[in-house]
Design a protein around this motif. Structure first.
Motif, PDB file in Angstrom:
ATOM      1  N   ASP A  87       0.943  -1.195   0.212  1.00  0.00           N
ATOM      2  CA  ASP A  87       0.059  -0.075   0.174  1.00  0.00           C
ATOM      3  C   ASP A  87       0.706   1.252  -0.068  1.00  0.00           C
ATOM      4  OD1 ASP A  87      -2.610  -1.218   0.275  1.00  0.00           O
ATOM      5  OD2 ASP A  87      -1.990  -2.229   2.033  1.00  0.00           O
ATOM      6  N   SER A 104      -0.361  -1.148  -4.480  1.00  0.00           N
ATOM      7  CA  SER A 104      -1.828  -0.593  -4.354  1.00  0.00           C
ATOM      8  C   SER A 104      -1.751   0.767  -3.886  1.00  0.00           C
ATOM      9  CB  SER A 104      -2.899  -1.389  -3.177  1.00  0.00           C
ATOM     10  OG  SER A 104      -3.940  -1.035  -3.224  1.00  0.00           O
ATOM     11  N   HIS A 106      -2.759   4.722  -3.448  1.00  0.00           N
ATOM     12  CA  HIS A 106      -3.986   5.367  -2.694  1.00  0.00           C
ATOM     13  C   HIS A 106      -3.647   7.019  -2.769  1.00  0.00           C
ATOM     14  CE1 HIS A 106      -5.068   1.772  -0.751  1.00  0.00           C
ATOM     15  NE2 HIS A 106      -3.740   1.463  -0.830  1.00  0.00           N
ATOM     16  N   GLU A 147     -11.080  -0.427   4.349  1.00  0.00           N
ATOM     17  CA  GLU A 147     -10.144  -1.550   5.018  1.00  0.00           C
ATOM     18  C   GLU A 147     -10.963  -2.383   5.830  1.00  0.00           C
ATOM     19  OE1 GLU A 147      -6.561  -1.293   4.662  1.00  0.00           O
ATOM     20  OE2 GLU A 147      -7.439  -0.225   3.025  1.00  0.00           O
TER      21      GLU A 147
END
Length: 192
Positions: A87, A104, A106, A147
């Motif tokens: 992340d 990933s 964000h 999440e």
């Protein structure tokens, strides 16, 4: 041709700046002296801790890249999850680097992006950014819809068990995140 001249994590442009040609880069790839992590982003596997290879390469592309959410929770030992991808947060409006198979991405608000942002060593002195345990807990509560509430509550429980952690400091940081602050306050009232 020596890879020692190359940084532990670098871009194709960085490699060219050291005098390497594109064909030499591909030769280093074939020999396993470097690994491609994303489009135009590479690491020297012997120089970078494998756990940080993706964030190190992302940092080579964009210095603002920051380890966040589940990946940061695992690093801070606030979760036992095994993330499928690393992340990584970038300020909202920043283009995400292409070709990172194990990332990933964000987008976090630029106004609060640097709150709780720390530097850690990823190997051979290369520094990568990660959100502090407190900021990561706040993000887990803020993004609970993505999440999961169980992830946020378990992280908070583990954090509270540690000596020296201050719920007041956590709430003070949470004031910058209006969506997370009320949820976090309620969870702390229940747990304390």
């Amino acid at each position: 041709m020596a890879t020692i001249e190359l940084a532990p994590a670098f871009t194709l442009d960085d490699a060219r700046a050291t005098g390497l040609r594109k064909d030499q880069i591909y030769e280093l790839l074939e020999r396993g002296e470097i690994e491609r992590v994303g489009r135009g982003a590479f690491v020297r596997p012997i120089a970078v801790d494998p756990a940080f290879a993706t964030i190190a390469a992302a940092t080579a592309v964009n210095a603002a890249a920051t380890l966040c959410l589940t990946s940061a929770l695992v690093h801070h030992e606030l979760s036992d999850a095994i993330p499928f991808a690393t992340d990584i947060a970038l300020p909202r409006g920043t283009r995400h680097p292409a070709g990172f198979a194990h990332a990933s991405w964000h987008s976090f608000d630029a106004a609060t992006f640097d709150i709780g942002r720390e530097q850690i060593d990823a190997g051979e002195g290369i520094k990568v950014s990660i959100y502090s345990a407190e900021r990561t807990i706040i993000d887990a509560f803020r993004l609970m819809h993505q999440e999961g509430s169980d992830v946020a509550h378990e992280a908070l429980r583990r954090w509270l068990r540690r000596r020296g952690n201050s719920p007041a400091a956590l709430l003070k940081m949470a004031r910058s995140f209006p969506k997370a602050s009320p949820r976090l306050r309620v969870a702390l009232e229940v747990l304390l």
